[in-house]
Design an enzyme around this catalytic site. Structure first.
Site, PDB file in Angstrom:
ATOM      1  N   SER A  50      33.586  42.780  48.396  1.00  0.00           N
ATOM      2  CA  SER A  50      33.001  42.893  47.053  1.00  0.00           C
ATOM      3  C   SER A  50      32.199  41.630  46.743  1.00  0.00           C
ATOM      4  CB  SER A  50      34.115  43.045  46.012  1.00  0.00           C
ATOM      5  OG  SER A  50      34.841  41.822  45.920  1.00  0.00           O
ATOM      6  N   ASP A  82      30.838  46.334  49.166  1.00  0.00           N
ATOM      7  CA  ASP A  82      31.451  47.218  48.176  1.00  0.00           C
ATOM      8  C   ASP A  82      30.805  46.977  46.801  1.00  0.00           C
ATOM      9  OD1 ASP A  82      33.330  49.080  47.281  1.00  0.00           O
ATOM     10  OD2 ASP A  82      34.858  47.558  46.873  1.00  0.00           O
ATOM     11  N   GLY A 212      38.851  53.932  44.075  1.00  0.00           N
ATOM     12  CA  GLY A 212      40.051  53.922  43.236  1.00  0.00           C
ATOM     13  C   GLY A 212      41.165  54.769  43.820  1.00  0.00           C
ATOM     14  N   ASN A 254      38.815  54.347  49.619  1.00  0.00           N
ATOM     15  CA  ASN A 254      38.793  52.913  49.316  1.00  0.00           C
ATOM     16  C   ASN A 254      40.146  52.416  48.820  1.00  0.00           C
ATOM     17  OD1 ASN A 254      36.080  53.136  49.825  1.00  0.00           O
ATOM     18  ND2 ASN A 254      35.435  52.133  47.930  1.00  0.00           N
ATOM     19  N   ASP A 256      42.210  48.853  47.816  1.00  0.00           N
ATOM     20  CA  ASP A 256      42.302  47.416  47.566  1.00  0.00           C
ATOM     21  C   ASP A 256      43.631  47.096  46.869  1.00  0.00           C
ATOM     22  OD1 ASP A 256      41.907  44.758  47.143  1.00  0.00           O
ATOM     23  OD2 ASP A 256      40.160  44.939  45.854  1.00  0.00           O
TER      24      ASP A 256
HETATM   25  P1  13P Z   1      41.813  50.670  44.202  1.00  0.00           P
HETATM   26  O1  13P Z   1      41.773  49.740  43.042  1.00  0.00           O
HETATM   27  O2  13P Z   1      42.447  51.981  43.834  1.00  0.00           O
HETATM   28  O3  13P Z   1      42.460  50.075  45.403  1.00  0.00           O
HETATM   29  O4  13P Z   1      40.299  51.025  44.600  1.00  0.00           O
HETATM   30  C1  13P Z   1      39.549  50.128  45.366  1.00  0.00           C
HETATM   31  C2  13P Z   1      38.105  50.495  45.418  1.00  0.00           C
HETATM   32  O5  13P Z   1      37.670  51.561  45.025  1.00  0.00           O
HETATM   33  C3  13P Z   1      37.192  49.480  45.977  1.00  0.00           C
HETATM   34  O6  13P Z   1      35.854  49.872  45.884  1.00  0.00           O
HETATM   35  O1  G3H Z   2      36.382  48.104  43.389  1.00  0.00           O
HETATM   36  C1  G3H Z   2      36.645  46.917  43.318  1.00  0.00           C
HETATM   37  C2  G3H Z   2      37.481  46.283  44.373  1.00  0.00           C
HETATM   38  O2  G3H Z   2      38.844  46.516  44.143  1.00  0.00           O
HETATM   39  C3  G3H Z   2      37.152  44.833  44.496  1.00  0.00           C
HETATM   40  O3  G3H Z   2      37.685  44.108  43.453  1.00  0.00           O
HETATM   41  O4  G3H Z   2      35.779  42.812  42.493  1.00  0.00           O
HETATM   42  O5  G3H Z   2      38.164  42.023  42.217  1.00  0.00           O
HETATM   43  O6  G3H Z   2      37.021  41.896  44.457  1.00  0.00           O
HETATM   44  P1  G3H Z   2      37.116  42.614  43.117  1.00  0.00           P
HETATM   45 ZN    ZN Z   3      35.393  51.000  44.155  1.00  0.00          ZN
END
Ligand code: 13P
Ligand code: G3H
Ligand code: ZN
Length: 309
Positions: A50, A82, A212, A254, A256
């Site tokens: 990101s 991302d 998400g 995705n 995270d």
């Molecule tokens: P989560 O917050 O559900 O892990 O989604 C991550 C995401 O979509 C990163 O682009």
């Molecule tokens: O979609 C977002 C990802 O979870 C990345 O999160 O912007 O805190 O790195 P971040």
């Molecule tokens: Zn995302």
């Protein structure tokens, strides 16, 4: 081993009953944990960065860490930006050696999203890089998920067809009810499978992307809370709903938040049980193992991607 695009892995995922995990990376231990899990599972993988991760870890470090993970484990990696918010960051990542970028124009009106996406697609394709775009807005937990709110924010199937045709984008992130972070639903979890089926039937050759998609496994939230964390009311997408989506055209999932929870829960446990400890390797090492275990679980039990490299 090599930096690869998502083309071949998505073609395979479109034909099969699995999805490729796209895991967010921010530091060495996260990259190592994911790469080791992927190597052991013989799975395809996307590592995504990101804007926040680029700022935190710095582009040069991230690139070299990902390269080192390939050398160490022998795996191929698709390196993806991302949520790129403008042409400049997409161009920078393409010039740095990323094999895939996301241009996220979802906050813009339809025509502006198309124009921005087209501009990125033209540059990316001239350099052999693939592009993901987004149409529709992910729900926020505060949003009312009533029918009119859904229609206003979820991806419109006709618009999706026009968007893909006019931009030439390689994959499309759609909004069907998920949201980012650890608090995804106020009431019962809901994903609009009918909308997903319709989009997939109208765009059968376009890999669809689910943002998400963390499942926010209660065990890890409880573990965080047991060792001093305060994460009340967290709720993710149930695993069976992600599995169902993977059979309906979702090719990229995705993740995270689940990695953050797994790593943090383990580090909290180690530090709470060993308050005298101050060697970072003694807690970051277990944190890396927690990442590895979580990624293996996702690949095997949620994405059905073991052996699909
Ligand atoms: P989560 O917050 O559900 O892990 O989604 C991550 C995401 O979509 C990163 O682009
Ligand atoms: O979609 C977002 C990802 O979870 C990345 O999160 O912007 O805190 O790195 P971040
Ligand atoms: Zn995302």
């Amino acid at each position: 081993m090599a930096f690869i695009t998502t083309k071949a892995m998505f073609e395979k995922a479109l034909k099969g009953d699995f999805a490729v995990g796209a895991f967010n990376v921010n530091n060495m231990e996260i990259i190592q944990g994911i790469a080791e899990a992927v190597a052991e599972e013989n799975a395809p993988v996307i590592l995504q960065v990101s804007a926040g991760a680029r700022k935190y870890a710095k582009p040069a470090y991230l690139l070299k860490l990902v390269e080192a993970a390939m050398i160490d484990t022998g795996i191929d990696i698709a390196l993806h930006l991302d949520h790129g918010e403008d042409f400049a960051i997409c161009k920078q990542c393409i010039d740095d050696g990323f094999t895939s970028v996301m241009i996220d124009g979802s906050k813009h009106p339809f025509e502006e999203n198309i124009a921005l996406t087209k501009q990125v697609v033209e540059y990316a394709h001239s350099k052999g890089v693939v592009v993901e775009a987004e149409l529709g807005k992910l729900a926020g937990v505060e949003d009312d998920v009533n029918v009119s709110a859904r229609d206003a924010t979820f991806t419109d199937p006709d618009e999706a067809v026009e968007f893909v045709e006019r931009t030439g984008v390689d994959s499309l992130a759609i909004a069907i009810g998920t949201s980012h972070g650890a608090y995804k639903f106020k009431g019962d979890p809901y994903l609009d499978y009918e909308r997903l089926k319709k989009i997939h039937s109208m765009l059968p050759d376009t890999p669809l992307v689910l943002h998400g998609a963390s499942t926010v496994i209660p065990e890890f939230v409880e573990k965080c809370n047991q060792y001093g964390g305060k994460i009340p009311g967290a709720q993710g997408v149930p695993e069976d709903m992600i599995r169902t989506s993977c059979g309906l055209g979702i090719c990229k999932v995705n993740i995270d938040t689940d990695l953050r929870l797994a790593m943090t829960a383990e580090i909290r446990r180690v530090l709470t049980e060993n308050p005298e400890e101050f060697d970072p390797r003694k807690y970051l090492g277990p944190g890396r193992e927690a990442i590895k275990a979580m990624v293996k679980h996702k690949i095997k039990n949620v994405l059905n991607a073991s052996g699909q490299k």
